[in-house]
Design a protein around this motif. Structure first.
Motif, PDB file in Angstrom:
ATOM      1  N   LEU A 115      27.318  -5.160 -17.145  1.00 48.39           N
ATOM      2  CA  LEU A 115      28.030  -4.387 -16.130  1.00 48.39           C
ATOM      3  C   LEU A 115      29.283  -3.726 -16.709  1.00 48.39           C
ATOM      4  O   LEU A 115      29.616  -2.588 -16.357  1.00 48.39           O
ATOM      5  CB  LEU A 115      28.406  -5.291 -14.955  1.00 48.39           C
ATOM      6  CG  LEU A 115      27.242  -5.777 -14.080  1.00 48.39           C
ATOM      7  CD1 LEU A 115      27.731  -6.785 -13.061  1.00 48.39           C
ATOM      8  CD2 LEU A 115      26.578  -4.602 -13.384  1.00 48.39           C
ATOM      9  N   VAL A 116      29.957  -4.413 -17.607  1.00 52.22           N
ATOM     10  CA  VAL A 116      31.119  -3.805 -18.261  1.00 52.22           C
ATOM     11  C   VAL A 116      30.687  -2.598 -19.082  1.00 52.22           C
ATOM     12  O   VAL A 116      31.381  -1.566 -19.113  1.00 52.22           O
ATOM     13  CB  VAL A 116      31.834  -4.847 -19.143  1.00 52.22           C
ATOM     14  CG1 VAL A 116      32.953  -4.186 -19.943  1.00 52.22           C
ATOM     15  CG2 VAL A 116      32.408  -5.973 -18.285  1.00 52.22           C
ATOM     16  N   SER A 117      29.526  -2.685 -19.739  1.00 54.73           N
ATOM     17  CA  SER A 117      29.006  -1.535 -20.484  1.00 54.73           C
ATOM     18  C   SER A 117      28.745  -0.359 -19.549  1.00 54.73           C
ATOM     19  O   SER A 117      29.024   0.803 -19.897  1.00 54.73           O
ATOM     20  CB  SER A 117      27.718  -1.917 -21.216  1.00 54.73           C
ATOM     21  OG  SER A 117      27.929  -2.987 -22.107  1.00 54.73           O
ATOM     22  N   LEU A 118      28.225  -0.625 -18.373  1.00 52.87           N
ATOM     23  CA  LEU A 118      27.981   0.448 -17.403  1.00 52.87           C
ATOM     24  C   LEU A 118      29.294   1.089 -16.946  1.00 52.87           C
ATOM     25  O   LEU A 118      29.343   2.300 -16.688  1.00 52.87           O
ATOM     26  CB  LEU A 118      27.210  -0.100 -16.204  1.00 52.87           C
ATOM     27  CG  LEU A 118      25.786  -0.602 -16.501  1.00 52.87           C
ATOM     28  CD1 LEU A 118      25.148  -1.162 -15.235  1.00 52.87           C
ATOM     29  CD2 LEU A 118      24.930   0.522 -17.077  1.00 52.87           C
ATOM     30  N   ILE A 119      30.352   0.297 -16.853  1.00 53.46           N
ATOM     31  CA  ILE A 119      31.657   0.864 -16.486  1.00 53.46           C
ATOM     32  C   ILE A 119      32.138   1.835 -17.568  1.00 53.46           C
ATOM     33  O   ILE A 119      32.659   2.919 -17.271  1.00 53.46           O
ATOM     34  CB  ILE A 119      32.678  -0.265 -16.266  1.00 53.46           C
ATOM     35  CG1 ILE A 119      32.304  -1.075 -15.033  1.00 53.46           C
ATOM     36  CG2 ILE A 119      34.090   0.298 -16.120  1.00 53.46           C
ATOM     37  CD1 ILE A 119      33.201  -2.257 -14.784  1.00 53.46           C
ATOM     38  N   PHE A 120      31.940   1.468 -18.826  1.00 58.06           N
ATOM     39  CA  PHE A 120      32.314   2.380 -19.910  1.00 58.06           C
ATOM     40  C   PHE A 120      31.510   3.678 -19.834  1.00 58.06           C
ATOM     41  O   PHE A 120      32.041   4.761 -20.097  1.00 58.06           O
ATOM     42  CB  PHE A 120      32.092   1.703 -21.263  1.00 58.06           C
ATOM     43  CG  PHE A 120      33.074   0.602 -21.560  1.00 58.06           C
ATOM     44  CD1 PHE A 120      34.405   0.738 -21.205  1.00 58.06           C
ATOM     45  CD2 PHE A 120      32.680  -0.564 -22.191  1.00 58.06           C
ATOM     46  CE1 PHE A 120      35.326  -0.270 -21.479  1.00 58.06           C
ATOM     47  CE2 PHE A 120      33.580  -1.568 -22.476  1.00 58.06           C
ATOM     48  CZ  PHE A 120      34.907  -1.418 -22.109  1.00 58.06           C
ATOM     49  N   VAL A 121      30.229   3.560 -19.494  1.00 58.56           N
ATOM     50  CA  VAL A 121      29.408   4.766 -19.340  1.00 58.56           C
ATOM     51  C   VAL A 121      29.920   5.619 -18.192  1.00 58.56           C
ATOM     52  O   VAL A 121      30.008   6.853 -18.290  1.00 58.56           O
ATOM     53  CB  VAL A 121      27.928   4.383 -19.119  1.00 58.56           C
ATOM     54  CG1 VAL A 121      27.091   5.614 -18.806  1.00 58.56           C
ATOM     55  CG2 VAL A 121      27.380   3.671 -20.346  1.00 58.56           C
ATOM     56  N   LYS A 122      30.323   4.967 -17.096  1.00 56.18           N
ATOM     57  CA  LYS A 122      30.826   5.693 -15.930  1.00 56.18           C
ATOM     58  C   LYS A 122      32.069   6.504 -16.283  1.00 56.18           C
ATOM     59  O   LYS A 122      32.268   7.630 -15.800  1.00 56.18           O
ATOM     60  CB  LYS A 122      31.145   4.684 -14.822  1.00 56.18           C
ATOM     61  CG  LYS A 122      31.916   5.244 -13.641  1.00 56.18           C
ATOM     62  CD  LYS A 122      31.079   6.212 -12.829  1.00 56.18           C
ATOM     63  CE  LYS A 122      31.754   6.568 -11.508  1.00 56.18           C
ATOM     64  NZ  LYS A 122      33.112   7.104 -11.659  1.00 56.18           N
ATOM     65  N   PHE A 123      32.926   5.967 -17.140  1.00 63.28           N
ATOM     66  CA  PHE A 123      34.165   6.653 -17.493  1.00 63.28           C
ATOM     67  C   PHE A 123      34.052   7.397 -18.827  1.00 63.28           C
ATOM     68  O   PHE A 123      35.039   7.579 -19.532  1.00 63.28           O
ATOM     69  CB  PHE A 123      35.318   5.653 -17.547  1.00 63.28           C
ATOM     70  CG  PHE A 123      35.735   5.162 -16.195  1.00 63.28           C
ATOM     71  CD1 PHE A 123      36.542   5.937 -15.383  1.00 63.28           C
ATOM     72  CD2 PHE A 123      35.303   3.933 -15.728  1.00 63.28           C
ATOM     73  CE1 PHE A 123      36.923   5.487 -14.135  1.00 63.28           C
ATOM     74  CE2 PHE A 123      35.682   3.484 -14.471  1.00 63.28           C
ATOM     75  CZ  PHE A 123      36.492   4.266 -13.671  1.00 63.28           C
ATOM     76  N   SER A 124      32.829   7.810 -19.171  1.00 66.55           N
ATOM     77  CA  SER A 124      32.577   8.679 -20.323  1.00 66.55           C
ATOM     78  C   SER A 124      33.083   8.065 -21.623  1.00 66.55           C
ATOM     79  O   SER A 124      33.774   8.719 -22.405  1.00 66.55           O
ATOM     80  CB  SER A 124      33.220  10.063 -20.103  1.00 66.55           C
ATOM     81  OG  SER A 124      32.740  10.663 -18.929  1.00 66.55           O
ATOM     82  N   ALA A 125      32.734   6.819 -21.846  1.00 63.44           N
ATOM     83  CA  ALA A 125      33.094   6.139 -23.097  1.00 63.44           C
ATOM     84  C   ALA A 125      31.826   5.535 -23.707  1.00 63.44           C
ATOM     85  O   ALA A 125      31.664   4.312 -23.755  1.00 63.44           O
ATOM     86  CB  ALA A 125      34.145   5.072 -22.858  1.00 63.44           C
ATOM     87  N   PRO A 126      30.898   6.387 -24.182  1.00 64.68           N
ATOM     88  CA  PRO A 126      29.625   5.841 -24.693  1.00 64.68           C
ATOM     89  C   PRO A 126      29.799   4.977 -25.930  1.00 64.68           C
ATOM     90  O   PRO A 126      29.031   4.037 -26.137  1.00 64.68           O
ATOM     91  CB  PRO A 126      28.813   7.111 -24.998  1.00 64.68           C
ATOM     92  CG  PRO A 126      29.829   8.194 -25.177  1.00 64.68           C
ATOM     93  CD  PRO A 126      30.961   7.850 -24.259  1.00 64.68           C
ATOM     94  N   ASP A 127      30.795   5.287 -26.785  1.00 63.57           N
ATOM     95  CA  ASP A 127      31.017   4.452 -27.964  1.00 63.57           C
ATOM     96  C   ASP A 127      31.372   3.029 -27.570  1.00 63.57           C
ATOM     97  O   ASP A 127      30.856   2.058 -28.132  1.00 63.57           O
ATOM     98  CB  ASP A 127      32.150   5.051 -28.806  1.00 63.57           C
ATOM     99  CG  ASP A 127      31.634   6.093 -29.786  1.00 63.57           C
ATOM    100  OD1 ASP A 127      31.070   5.705 -30.799  1.00 63.57           O
ATOM    101  OD2 ASP A 127      31.784   7.284 -29.485  1.00 63.57           O
TER     102      ASP A 127
END
Length: 516
Positions: free
Chosen positions: A217-229
């Motif tokens: 879920l934390v990874s999905l939050i990074f994706v939501k805020f445009s942080a794919p790295d």
């Protein structure tokens, strides 16, 4: 000054020493060399400051001020000024004190039985040590939970005093973003999974699985805020961490015993609620206020200064390359340290589960073994793709190294140590050493061409069929990062798995009774 005069006079100009326990003699020649070097350096700095210490002073001042330092002049003589007058006063005062030392000695002899500074100092030091011992005995009782409790309460107290004493409002004047449905759903899922982890914490395997979902879920939050790295890094680290904890959990009971009373659980819930509320309040206070960062600098200089469109990777291998070199050095040391502790360590594992049912004798199922062998080339291909695209698109050496390590560790888990060692080397120390050496040589190469350490260079070449292609020296440093991550991660995970007797078919196994 007075003490220095006494030291010089008594040693060199006060006659031969008397009543010495041993006869002094000249030290060996090589014992004088360090002193001579220091004296030579002091003379050079004092006589030629502009040619010796000025470059270091300029670099230090620039780093502290984050801008060009003000004008300054390093010289032996600056004329008669306040600093010179103070130095002259100190010299004259020291000479006068030393010249009148005999009356002072007699005064000290008369006051010896009345005022003993050493006795006062020893008494204060003894009291301070006693106080430190009492505080240590109160806090350090051998209980990790108790120490963590004091740490959290101390942090809460300091934070509350600073916030309440500042008089600033909790919410700043920055405009808030609207709460969309996806963000609300992910937040509720995070809260639910976190609570579920706490509720099921006594079931270790279940809690670990739920905790893995939390990382997803934390990874999905990074994706939501445009942080794919960050999302790729979080996902890769989460998988490695889960594998690490699974290997460790095998030697532990499946269920944790109930050790806390009801009152203690209520206390812990209250402290955890206060800590979470304090962290949430601090986050809210920071995010609702405008702030200025150096992000714009990296965004503007990523392509012209580092030759890459992936700002995160350019920061890691160029702008903050020295930090990355230090981090992979720490990772290498951690891997070697864990290897030293686990080498030749053999632990018997439980022969059955908590209900007394024996484990499946088929340690390496055929379907899993065949599937992991088929997926290995694909995983290595993905790792190479992530590595090569990292300078301009999400990826890089760290993420690619974790993907490679996961793919290789799966071969150990699915096919066994003997099968895997027959197809790949088990000595990973050269891999770690090669990674560190490549990273260091990349930095030294820039010095050879007259640029600061780890300054990267890039150019574009035209290849037939492929077309325009960028070549950047940062890829060599990224290769060093990749090798260190692969070597250290595999070194830790493989030797953690090798602790079990079942990983060594030639050794007799002595199953341990189940602890559940």
């Amino acid at each position: 000054m007075a003490y220095s005069l006494r030291f010089i006079h008594d040693v060199f100009f006060n006659g031969d020493p008397v009543d010495l326990p041993k006869t002094p003699h000249e030290p060996p020649r090589w014992m004088k060399v360090p002193v001579e070097i220091l004296v030579a350096i002091c003379l050079l700095v004092g006589i030629l400051p502009a040619f010796t210490v000025a470059p270091l002073l300029y670099v230090a001042a620039t780093g502290v001020l984050q801008s060009a330092p003000p004008d300054y002049d390093l010289a032996i003589w600056h004329g008669i000024n306040a600093a010179l007058i103070m130095s002259v006063v100190a010299l004259i005062g020291g000479i006068l004190i030393y010249a009148g030392r005999r009356p002072l000695f007699r005064l000290a002899t008369k006051l010896e039985g009345i005022l003993d500074a050493k006795a006062v100092f020893d008494w204060l030091l003894k009291g301070l040590l006693a106080l430190a011992g009492a505080v240590t005995r109160a806090l350090d009782t051998g209980s990790l939970q108790r120490m963590l409790l004091f740490f959290i309460l101390s942090a809460l107290t300091l934070g509350a005093v600073g916030f309440l004493g500042g008089g600033a409002p909790l919410t700043g004047d920055r405009a808030l973003l609207p709460a969309d449905a996806v963000s609300v759903l992910v937040t509720l899922a995070l809260v639910t999974v976190a609570l579920w982890t706490v509720i099921l914490h006594r079931r270790r395997l279940t809690a670990l699985i739920v905790m893995g979902a939390l990382g997803l879920l934390v990874s999905l939050i990074f994706v939501k805020f445009s942080a794919p790295d960050l999302a790729l890094t979080q996902l890769s680290v989460e998988v490695v961490t889960i594998v690490l904890l699974l290997l460790a959990l095998y030697f532990l009971p499946q269920y944790s015993p109930a050790e806390s009373s009801r009152a203690r659980r209520i206390r812990d819930i209250g402290v955890a609620g206060l800590a979470g509320g304090g962290a949430a309040a601090l986050t809210w206070s920071v995010l609702t206020r405008p702030y200025e960062s150096i992000a714009d600098f990296f965004l503007e200089n990523s392509v012209p200064g580092g030759g890459g469109g992936n700002v995160v990777n350019v920061i890691l291998v160029d702008f903050r390359g020295f930090d990355t070199l230090g981090e992979i050095s720490v990772l290498a040391l951690a891997g070697l340290g864990i290897y030293a502790m686990l080498r030749d360590l053999r632990l018997p594992g439980p022969a059955c589960d908590a209900r007394g049912r024996p484990w499946n004798r088929d340690m390496h199922p055929t379907i899993m073994a065949a599937l992991t062998r088929l997926l290995l080339p694909l995983a290595l291909l993905v790792s190479a793709f992530i590595f090569l695209r990292g300078h301009n698109l999400p990826g890089g050496g760290f993420i690619a190294g974790l993907i490679t390590a996961i793919a290789l560790i799966m071969q150990y888990l699915a096919n066994g140590v003997e099968w895997t060692h027959s197809r790949m080397t088990s000595n990973l120390h050269p891999v770690i050493g090669a990674g560190l050496l490549i990273g260091l040589l990349t930095g030294l190469a820039s010095l050879f061409f007259g640029y600061p350490f780890l300054t990267s260079a890039f150019t574009h070449v035209h290849w037939p069929v492929i077309g325009d292609f960028e070549l950047a020296s940062a890829i060599a440093f990224d290769l060093g990062v990749y090798l260190v991550v692969v070597g250290a991660t595999l070194l830790i995970l493989v030797h953690l798995g090798l602790m079990h007797h079942a990983s060594h078919p030639g050794e007799p196994a002595t199953p341990e009774p189940n602890h559940a």
